[in-house]
Design a protein around this motif. Structure first.
Motif, PDB file in Angstrom:
ATOM      1  N   LEU A 138       0.826  -1.216   0.000  1.00 11.38           N
ATOM      2  CA  LEU A 138       0.000   0.000   0.000  1.00 11.38           C
ATOM      3  C   LEU A 138       0.858   1.263   0.000  1.00 11.38           C
ATOM      4  CD1 LEU A 138      -3.140  -0.711   2.184  1.00 11.38           C
ATOM      5  CD2 LEU A 138      -2.810  -0.877  -0.271  1.00 11.38           C
ATOM      6  N   PHE A 139       1.851   1.279  -0.857  1.00  6.06           N
ATOM      7  CA  PHE A 139       2.649   2.479  -1.060  1.00  6.06           C
ATOM      8  C   PHE A 139       2.280   3.085  -2.420  1.00  6.06           C
ATOM      9  CE2 PHE A 139       5.468   1.249   2.445  1.00  6.06           C
ATOM     10  CZ  PHE A 139       5.671   2.499   3.000  1.00  6.06           C
ATOM     11  N   PRO A 140       2.615   4.358  -2.620  1.00  2.32           N
ATOM     12  CA  PRO A 140       2.159   5.055  -3.835  1.00  2.32           C
ATOM     13  C   PRO A 140       2.436   4.316  -5.139  1.00  2.32           C
ATOM     14  CG  PRO A 140       3.073   6.643  -2.316  1.00  2.32           C
ATOM     15  CD  PRO A 140       3.284   5.291  -1.700  1.00  2.32           C
ATOM     16  N   THR A 141       3.585   3.661  -5.265  1.00  2.00           N
ATOM     17  CA  THR A 141       3.865   2.997  -6.540  1.00  2.00           C
ATOM     18  C   THR A 141       3.541   1.504  -6.495  1.00  2.00           C
ATOM     19  OG1 THR A 141       6.187   2.377  -6.188  1.00  2.00           O
ATOM     20  CG2 THR A 141       5.754   4.654  -6.873  1.00  2.00           C
ATOM     21  N   GLY A 142       2.952   1.043  -5.393  1.00  2.00           N
ATOM     22  CA  GLY A 142       2.537  -0.355  -5.304  1.00  2.00           C
ATOM     23  C   GLY A 142       3.591  -1.291  -4.762  1.00  2.00           C
ATOM     24  N   SER A 143       4.687  -0.738  -4.233  1.00  2.71           N
ATOM     25  CA  SER A 143       5.674  -1.618  -3.599  1.00  2.71           C
ATOM     26  C   SER A 143       6.378  -0.930  -2.434  1.00  2.71           C
ATOM     27  CB  SER A 143       6.695  -2.134  -4.612  1.00  2.71           C
ATOM     28  OG  SER A 143       7.911  -1.414  -4.530  1.00  2.71           O
ATOM     29  N   TYR A 144       6.944  -1.753  -1.565  1.00  2.96           N
ATOM     30  CA  TYR A 144       7.658  -1.303  -0.373  1.00  2.96           C
ATOM     31  C   TYR A 144       8.884  -0.474  -0.730  1.00  2.96           C
ATOM     32  CZ  TYR A 144      11.619  -4.352  -1.205  1.00  2.96           C
ATOM     33  OH  TYR A 144      12.738  -4.907  -1.739  1.00  2.96           O
ATOM     34  N   LYS A 145       9.307  -0.544  -1.976  1.00  6.24           N
ATOM     35  CA  LYS A 145      10.522   0.181  -2.360  1.00  6.24           C
ATOM     36  C   LYS A 145      10.394   1.683  -2.114  1.00  6.24           C
ATOM     37  CE  LYS A 145      13.491  -2.893  -4.161  1.00  6.24           C
ATOM     38  NZ  LYS A 145      13.141  -3.967  -5.059  1.00  6.24           N
ATOM     39  N   ASP A 146       9.165   2.186  -2.068  1.00  7.14           N
ATOM     40  CA  ASP A 146       8.967   3.624  -1.834  1.00  7.14           C
ATOM     41  C   ASP A 146       9.554   4.076  -0.493  1.00  7.14           C
ATOM     42  OD1 ASP A 146       7.674   3.587  -4.253  1.00  7.14           O
ATOM     43  OD2 ASP A 146       5.666   3.901  -3.436  1.00  7.14           O
ATOM     44  N   ARG A 147       9.713   3.160   0.454  1.00  8.64           N
ATOM     45  CA  ARG A 147      10.373   3.534   1.715  1.00  8.64           C
ATOM     46  C   ARG A 147      11.792   4.034   1.439  1.00  8.64           C
ATOM     47  NH1 ARG A 147       7.812   1.734   6.225  1.00  8.64           N
ATOM     48  NH2 ARG A 147       6.310   0.040   5.975  1.00  8.64           N
ATOM     49  N   GLY A 148      12.542   3.208   0.711  1.00  6.69           N
ATOM     50  CA  GLY A 148      13.930   3.557   0.432  1.00  6.69           C
ATOM     51  C   GLY A 148      14.032   4.728  -0.534  1.00  6.69           C
ATOM     52  N   THR A 149      13.216   4.682  -1.579  1.00  9.64           N
ATOM     53  CA  THR A 149      13.278   5.733  -2.593  1.00  9.64           C
ATOM     54  C   THR A 149      12.856   7.084  -2.030  1.00  9.64           C
ATOM     55  OG1 THR A 149      12.578   4.053  -4.164  1.00  9.64           O
ATOM     56  CG2 THR A 149      12.615   6.310  -4.944  1.00  9.64           C
ATOM     57  N   GLY A 150      11.802   7.085  -1.218  1.00  8.93           N
ATOM     58  CA  GLY A 150      11.309   8.348  -0.665  1.00  8.93           C
ATOM     59  C   GLY A 150      12.394   9.067   0.116  1.00  8.93           C
ATOM     60  N   VAL A 151      13.110   8.315   0.934  1.00 11.58           N
ATOM     61  CA  VAL A 151      14.182   8.919   1.739  1.00 11.58           C
ATOM     62  C   VAL A 151      15.383   9.281   0.859  1.00 11.58           C
ATOM     63  CG1 VAL A 151      15.871   8.423   3.559  1.00 11.58           C
ATOM     64  CG2 VAL A 151      13.444   7.856   3.899  1.00 11.58           C
ATOM     65  N   MET A 152      15.771   8.377  -0.043  1.00 11.24           N
ATOM     66  CA  MET A 152      16.938   8.635  -0.892  1.00 11.24           C
ATOM     67  C   MET A 152      16.711   9.856  -1.786  1.00 11.24           C
ATOM     68  SD  MET A 152      18.841   6.050  -3.620  1.00 11.24           S
ATOM     69  CE  MET A 152      17.404   5.829  -4.662  1.00 11.24           C
ATOM     70  N   VAL A 153      15.580   9.923  -2.463  1.00  7.61           N
ATOM     71  CA  VAL A 153      15.338  11.049  -3.388  1.00  7.61           C
ATOM     72  C   VAL A 153      15.237  12.366  -2.612  1.00  7.61           C
ATOM     73  CG1 VAL A 153      13.693  12.029  -5.058  1.00  7.61           C
ATOM     74  CG2 VAL A 153      14.357   9.623  -5.213  1.00  7.61           C
ATOM     75  N   SER A 154      14.689  12.328  -1.423  1.00  6.83           N
ATOM     76  CA  SER A 154      14.645  13.550  -0.609  1.00  6.83           C
ATOM     77  C   SER A 154      16.053  14.057  -0.312  1.00  6.83           C
ATOM     78  CB  SER A 154      13.900  13.275   0.707  1.00  6.83           C
ATOM     79  OG  SER A 154      12.559  12.914   0.450  1.00  6.83           O
ATOM     80  N   ALA A 155      16.932  13.136   0.081  1.00  9.56           N
ATOM     81  CA  ALA A 155      18.312  13.534   0.400  1.00  9.56           C
ATOM     82  C   ALA A 155      19.047  14.012  -0.855  1.00  9.56           C
ATOM     83  CB  ALA A 155      19.056  12.359   1.042  1.00  9.56           C
ATOM     84  N   LEU A 156      18.783  13.377  -1.981  1.00  7.53           N
ATOM     85  CA  LEU A 156      19.431  13.803  -3.230  1.00  7.53           C
ATOM     86  C   LEU A 156      18.937  15.194  -3.634  1.00  7.53           C
ATOM     87  CD1 LEU A 156      19.456  10.519  -5.358  1.00  7.53           C
ATOM     88  CD2 LEU A 156      21.174  11.403  -3.749  1.00  7.53           C
ATOM     89  N   MET A 216      14.645   2.150   4.305  1.00 10.96           N
ATOM     90  CA  MET A 216      13.989   0.872   4.623  1.00 10.96           C
ATOM     91  C   MET A 216      13.860   0.644   6.131  1.00 10.96           C
ATOM     92  SD  MET A 216      12.935  -0.562   1.905  1.00 10.96           S
ATOM     93  CE  MET A 216      12.366  -1.878   2.967  1.00 10.96           C
ATOM     94  N   LYS A 217      14.662   1.345   6.926  1.00 14.53           N
ATOM     95  CA  LYS A 217      14.560   1.190   8.386  1.00 14.53           C
ATOM     96  C   LYS A 217      13.161   1.525   8.903  1.00 14.53           C
ATOM     97  CE  LYS A 217      17.838   3.994   9.763  1.00 14.53           C
ATOM     98  NZ  LYS A 217      18.901   4.680  10.565  1.00 14.53           N
ATOM     99  N   THR A 218      12.444   2.388   8.152  1.00 13.18           N
ATOM    100  CA  THR A 218      11.105   2.783   8.619  1.00 13.18           C
ATOM    101  C   THR A 218      10.192   1.575   8.805  1.00 13.18           C
ATOM    102  OG1 THR A 218      10.454   3.193   6.320  1.00 13.18           O
ATOM    103  CG2 THR A 218      11.236   5.082   7.598  1.00 13.18           C
ATOM    104  N   LEU A 219      10.464   0.495   8.075  1.00 18.76           N
ATOM    105  CA  LEU A 219       9.670  -0.722   8.254  1.00 18.76           C
ATOM    106  C   LEU A 219       9.805  -1.236   9.692  1.00 18.76           C
ATOM    107  CD1 LEU A 219       7.974  -3.105   7.201  1.00 18.76           C
ATOM    108  CD2 LEU A 219      10.093  -4.159   6.415  1.00 18.76           C
TER     109      LEU A 219
END
Lengths: 419, 419
Positions: free
Chosen positions: B89-107, B197-200
């Motif tokens: 239940l993440f915006p793009t349909g996978s848990y990967k948004d945890r890692g991407t959300g944080v990484m893209v914010s920092a970038l 991913m730690k947010t999990l």
């Protein structure tokens, strides 16, 4: 819990399985809503947070697959702020889980063991999922021409799928015939479904700090979202929690626009003409009351004969809103505009983007406070259609900076989430 | 923010674009986590709720598409309770948004204007979406053989897709070559992704009332979920918030199981033999360190050469867990068992169901408190594969009652949502 006829006043127990009054009218539900922010804050973070205003279901019968309060994400729309309600983040990938979650819970509490429904799309998948969770047998009647890709989700949940030759209406007739012996859990006829949809209004109210928005823009076919929203905000107004309804702007596909046609007729009958920006002029249909049902990208709202049309018109009028209609080209452009902002939706949801453009053109977008646009279904549900369209964004979510120019610090702003 | 080499101690500024230490090692991130339930309760209900333990990013640079705290849904598993973490239940349909959300914010905060990545699946779609939202240009290198259905989501968000002839590893090589001039936002190499991913772990801890679970079971390929979970629970232990790590049970497809092979070797080297129930005996591969990469339904975890394998082994060992491997037949059965309970997942997530069965067979399922099983990707992402399999549930979520026998009152119980 009784279902009540708004036309003749007859009442029918839920467990009786009656889905339409003997006078022919759809049935309603009479509730006395309690909406107290203090109590809501203490509640679970799912649909039942608003239990005080929902059909009463004891906690042990409530069926959940993990509904959340869906996010309200701000984005820029032609220089104006719009709050996108990301309602595709429900367990089955569509907002229909609001209505289904509440309806199936109430049916489970009433001891219903088996249901039938007609749908080849989001409603069928949603019902199949909640029935799987509840241990209720489920049969879904679908048009024989429905694509396997649309049916696989329904089948995966273990529902029985019955293919009915002929147009969509034949599937409805088959389900209604089956309803003689099994419960007709129709998202169009059963008022429990509408009352589940009220949670959309309650969530928006809570997420805006216990305030109503200025307007809500959403796709509209059979009207469950329109009527659910209307009932929810009406509950809030009656409870004194808000002072006026937000303007409700249902958006239809011009190719199948019975509500839009009826709205234009209604306005003309009262000596008004709707702003020409709100929809194209449509060729007249054959006879009064007949409606077109042309093919449209917005399959999820291709409803030629909504069963609650008079209620829908009255709700829009009372809210001070209007009915919009958008062309296929606008739907496609809307899809691309949403994708470019990171919102991957099914084409049906894209009518909302087109509707925002029309409201903006008519000077109506932003006049009474926050505008909420509801994104109802995930793009992941429409891979076939999106492949056919070859969707690619027309404009990026933010102007891409040139080489060497930092995107970050130059470009802070609207990427947060409103809570 | 510096990236630090765990092998030689070199430090590299994030904005330098260095993605691997000059000594060849993947880089890590050193943070001093702050995890205070009082502060967390006051935070936004998204990834940044745990900002005290995430890479530091000023709120104005944070990129959000509407992440939520994903639900923890209890279900019965062969008579034992399991909590399913509905991470699709993440915006793009996978848990990967945890890692991407944080990484893209920092970038974004670091002023990165353009990124490259290699992925034909969930990571590519997730990166494309967050880059669209952030206004960062994004190019994704994919194997030329990737199906259009897998790429349409990436393209819809406006990312440039470059097809690379040859096996998957060629797409990686092409991305790494492009990384000479553009930022390599790799979900496998960039430690920002792992820290997202730690947010999990943090969410599970919060949802269990600020307690660690007994065990976490999840799909494992390149190990971002394993290492993210490990880092998160390690943060919690260091902060004194929990007293011991949960047992970590990564599940691999036997067809591509480098971590499982390494685990079995490691256990043998220390004079132990893993419980035979935890995985099949695999035919040896050609040479030491070489791994198989056979076709598997669990495409999302078909990683022949995880770059952080030693860290992954150490994490499992320290947690008291074990590595599991499951066959294709078990994956298929797992898919059906999950669908029947109302969880519609992509086949990769189904390894978790098979893993639960193996843990149960080994008598390890339920020995230290709640078991959390992570469902990582939506079934809506895998329509083609599910159609090919003709998925239909083997067993219903609850025994369907006979005709006239009420499903509801006879069958209350496990359908609520844990909050």
């Amino acid at each position: 819990m009784d279902l009540v006829c708004p036309r003749c006043g007859s009442a029918w127990p839920l467990a009786s399985g009656v889905w339409r009054c003997s006078c022919g009218s759809p049935l309603d539900l009479r509730l006395t809503p309690v909406l107290d922010p203090g109590a809501i804050r203490q509640g679970p973070r799912n649909l039942w947070r608003y239990a005080g205003a929902l059909p009463p279901v004891e906690p042990r019968y409530r069926v959940s697959l993990g509904e959340v309060l869906t996010p309200l994400v701000p984005a820029d729309w032609g220089g104006r702020p719009v709050l996108f309600k990301v309602d595709y983040l429900f367990p089955t990938g569509s907002y229909k889980d609001r209505g289904t979650g509440v309806m199936v819970s109430a049916l489970r509490a009433a001891g219903v063991a088996e249901v039938v429904e007609d749908s080849s799309g989001n409603a069928g998948a949603s019902l199949a999922a909640y029935c799987a969770r509840a241990g209720i047998r489920c049969t879904v009647y679908v048009p024989a021409a429905a694509s396997p890709a649309k049916l696989i989700q329904i089948q995966a949940y273990g529902a029985r799928v019955v293919r009915v030759p002929g147009p969509r209406a034949e599937a409805t007739r088959a389900a209604q015939k089956a309803a003689a012996t099994r419960f007709y859990a129709s998202h169009n006829w059963n008022p429990l479904f509408l009352h589940g949809m009220k949670t959309l209004a309650f969530e928006i109210w809570e997420q805006l700090g216990w305030q109503a928005p200025g307007a809500v823009v959403f796709p509209c076919g059979f009207g469950s979202l329109l009527l659910g929203c209307y009932l929810g905000f009406q509950d809030l107004r009656r409870a004194g929690a808000i002072s006026r309804l937000p303007r409700l702007y249902p958006v239809q596909a011009a190719a199948c626009a019975p509500l839009y046609r009826a709205w234009v007729r209604r306005e003309a009958g009262e000596g008004r003409s709707p702003a020409p920006e709100l929809g194209p002029e449509l060729a007249p249909t054959g006879e009064e009351g007949a409606t077109d049902a042309g093919p449209t990208l917005a399959e999820g709202i291709a409803a030629a004969q909504p069963v609650r049309l008079p209620q829908m018109l009255a709700a829009v009028a009372e809210s001070g809103g209007a009915v919009l209609a958008v062309t296929e080209a606008e739907i496609r452009a809307g899809l691309e505009a949403l994708s470019a902002r990171g919102f991957y939706v099914e084409p049906t949801s894209a009518v909302v983007a087109a509707g925002l453009d029309r409201l903006e053109a008519a000077g109506l977008l932003d006049r009474d406070g926050p505008v909420v646009a509801v994104l109802t279904g995930s793009g992941l549900k429409a891979t076939d259609t999106l492949l056919r369209l070859g969707v690619s964004p027309a404009e990026p979510g933010a102007e891409p900076p040139g080489p060497g120019q930092p995107a970050g610090p130059a470009n802070p702003g609207p990427a947060g989430e409103r809570q």
